[in-house]
Write a protein that holds these residues in place. Sequence first.
Motif, PDB file in Angstrom:
ATOM      1  N   ASP A   6       0.913  -1.334  -0.095  1.00 14.35           N
ATOM      2  CA  ASP A   6       0.360   0.388  -0.219  1.00 14.35           C
ATOM      3  C   ASP A   6       1.187   1.559   0.096  1.00 14.35           C
ATOM      4  O   ASP A   6       0.829   1.856  -1.014  1.00 14.35           O
ATOM      5  N   LEU A   7       1.990   0.873   0.860  1.00 15.18           N
ATOM      6  CA  LEU A   7       2.880   2.633   1.171  1.00 15.18           C
ATOM      7  C   LEU A   7       3.592   2.156  -0.719  1.00 15.18           C
ATOM      8  O   LEU A   7       3.496   3.751  -0.862  1.00 15.18           O
ATOM      9  N   LEU A   8       3.987   1.687  -1.766  1.00 12.43           N
ATOM     10  CA  LEU A   8       4.558   1.705  -2.514  1.00 12.43           C
ATOM     11  C   LEU A   8       3.406   2.415  -2.681  1.00 12.43           C
ATOM     12  O   LEU A   8       4.080   2.488  -4.141  1.00 12.43           O
ATOM     13  N   ALA A   9       2.217   1.873  -3.263  1.00  9.95           N
ATOM     14  CA  ALA A   9       1.518   1.780  -4.123  1.00  9.95           C
ATOM     15  C   ALA A   9       1.152   4.071  -3.986  1.00  9.95           C
ATOM     16  O   ALA A   9       1.214   3.947  -5.162  1.00  9.95           O
ATOM     17  N   ALA A 139       0.039   9.448  10.306  1.00  6.09           N
ATOM     18  CA  ALA A 139       0.873   9.062   8.169  1.00  6.09           C
ATOM     19  C   ALA A 139       1.289   7.503   8.507  1.00  6.09           C
ATOM     20  O   ALA A 139       0.737   7.007   8.861  1.00  6.09           O
ATOM     21  N   HIS A 140       1.236   8.093   6.902  1.00  9.28           N
ATOM     22  CA  HIS A 140       1.061   6.178   6.302  1.00  9.28           C
ATOM     23  C   HIS A 140       2.958   5.957   6.481  1.00  9.28           C
ATOM     24  O   HIS A 140       2.897   5.043   6.768  1.00  9.28           O
ATOM     25  N   LEU A 141       3.690   6.882   6.708  1.00  5.29           N
ATOM     26  CA  LEU A 141       4.826   6.469   6.828  1.00  5.29           C
ATOM     27  C   LEU A 141       6.173   7.236   7.478  1.00  5.29           C
ATOM     28  O   LEU A 141       5.661   8.490   7.855  1.00  5.29           O
ATOM     29  N   VAL A 142       6.026   6.835   8.879  1.00  3.19           N
ATOM     30  CA  VAL A 142       7.300   7.124  10.283  1.00  3.19           C
ATOM     31  C   VAL A 142       8.104   6.771   9.922  1.00  3.19           C
ATOM     32  O   VAL A 142       8.201   5.919   9.770  1.00  3.19           O
ATOM     33  N   THR A 143       9.250   8.078   9.886  1.00  2.00           N
ATOM     34  CA  THR A 143      10.634   7.677   9.188  1.00  2.00           C
ATOM     35  C   THR A 143      11.153   7.071  10.886  1.00  2.00           C
ATOM     36  O   THR A 143      11.104   6.919  11.718  1.00  2.00           O
ATOM     37  N   ALA A 144      12.339   6.243   9.962  1.00  2.00           N
ATOM     38  CA  ALA A 144      13.212   5.756  11.463  1.00  2.00           C
ATOM     39  C   ALA A 144      14.154   7.021  12.441  1.00  2.00           C
ATOM     40  O   ALA A 144      14.332   7.070  12.927  1.00  2.00           O
ATOM     41  N   ALA A 145      14.213   7.958  11.135  1.00  3.89           N
ATOM     42  CA  ALA A 145      15.300   9.611  10.948  1.00  3.89           C
ATOM     43  C   ALA A 145      14.139  10.078  12.180  1.00  3.89           C
ATOM     44  O   ALA A 145      13.161  10.356  11.335  1.00  3.89           O
ATOM     45  N   PRO A 146      15.198  11.258  12.490  1.00  2.00           N
ATOM     46  CA  PRO A 146      14.039  12.438  13.304  1.00  2.00           C
ATOM     47  C   PRO A 146      14.764  14.056  11.995  1.00  2.00           C
ATOM     48  O   PRO A 146      14.949  13.406  11.166  1.00  2.00           O
ATOM     49  N   GLY A 147      13.396  13.892  12.567  1.00  2.00           N
ATOM     50  CA  GLY A 147      13.278  15.629  11.171  1.00  2.00           C
ATOM     51  C   GLY A 147      14.947  16.694  11.259  1.00  2.00           C
ATOM     52  O   GLY A 147      14.981  16.617  12.429  1.00  2.00           O
ATOM     53  N   GLY A 148      15.212  16.846  10.289  1.00  2.00           N
ATOM     54  CA  GLY A 148      16.418  17.710   9.948  1.00  2.00           C
ATOM     55  C   GLY A 148      17.604  16.289  10.318  1.00  2.00           C
ATOM     56  O   GLY A 148      18.606  17.663   9.593  1.00  2.00           O
ATOM     57  N   ARG A 149      17.054  14.988   9.937  1.00  2.00           N
ATOM     58  CA  ARG A 149      18.586  14.487  10.043  1.00  2.00           C
ATOM     59  C   ARG A 149      18.284  13.263   9.514  1.00  2.00           C
ATOM     60  O   ARG A 149      18.799  11.821   9.503  1.00  2.00           O
ATOM     61  N   GLY A 150      17.895  13.035   8.209  1.00  2.00           N
ATOM     62  CA  GLY A 150      17.823  12.253   6.944  1.00  2.00           C
ATOM     63  C   GLY A 150      15.913  11.085   6.915  1.00  2.00           C
ATOM     64  O   GLY A 150      15.915  11.023   6.607  1.00  2.00           O
ATOM     65  N   ALA A 151      14.991  12.467   8.270  1.00  3.10           N
ATOM     66  CA  ALA A 151      14.012  11.897   7.303  1.00  3.10           C
ATOM     67  C   ALA A 151      13.338  12.057   6.291  1.00  3.10           C
ATOM     68  O   ALA A 151      12.448  11.824   5.563  1.00  3.10           O
ATOM     69  N   VAL A 152      13.951  13.128   5.475  1.00  3.92           N
ATOM     70  CA  VAL A 152      13.092  13.631   3.630  1.00  3.92           C
ATOM     71  C   VAL A 152      14.112  12.806   3.425  1.00  3.92           C
ATOM     72  O   VAL A 152      13.216  12.406   2.225  1.00  3.92           O
ATOM     73  N   ARG A 153      15.291  12.656   4.068  1.00  6.58           N
ATOM     74  CA  ARG A 153      15.706  11.533   2.619  1.00  6.58           C
ATOM     75  C   ARG A 153      15.217  10.109   2.500  1.00  6.58           C
ATOM     76  O   ARG A 153      14.786   9.362   1.870  1.00  6.58           O
TER      77      ARG A 153
END
Length: 167
Positions: A6-9, A139-153
């Motif tokens: 679902d996330l990839l779609a 959110a559909h996606l919660v990143t492992a990285a925090p904001g300003g430290r790789g989340a956008v990547r």
Amino acid sequence: MSPQDDLLARAARVRLVLLDVDGVLTDGRIWYGPEGEALKAFDVRDGHGVVLLRDHVDFGVISGRPGKATEVRLVELRFKHLIFGERDKLEGYARLAHLGLPDEAVAYMGDDVNDVPLLRRVGLAAAPADARPEARAAAHLVTAAPGGRGAVRELCDLLLAAKQIAV
């Protein structure tokens, strides 16, 4: 369909990535210089993720704060849509209606309670690991990285994978 499928779609449909600034592109801290100017730090890996993806999707920000330092960085990264001083993220999003994109073609990453209405509206909602619980829940996606430290990547990497773009 599995949650990952679902996330990839969702990611495959994205044509516009919108980001909050403070707490997403930065770690949320603001330093003030001797002349009263606001200084912010941006993660180079987040920027590289944007560079890898920007020829395939458009980028923009909807930020509650104005900021010359932020604008300089976003112009450098060739963001096309810059909305500053808009705490009501849905109002900021409405200013992009002329693009004619359906909500399903938009990704948004936000980290605080004022981001929740827009997170609930877009096709792909993302939040950094250190976002407020309300934003993470929307959110559909919660990143492992925090904001300003790789989340956008992480968001960019997901979009690259979903769109099968080789880097």
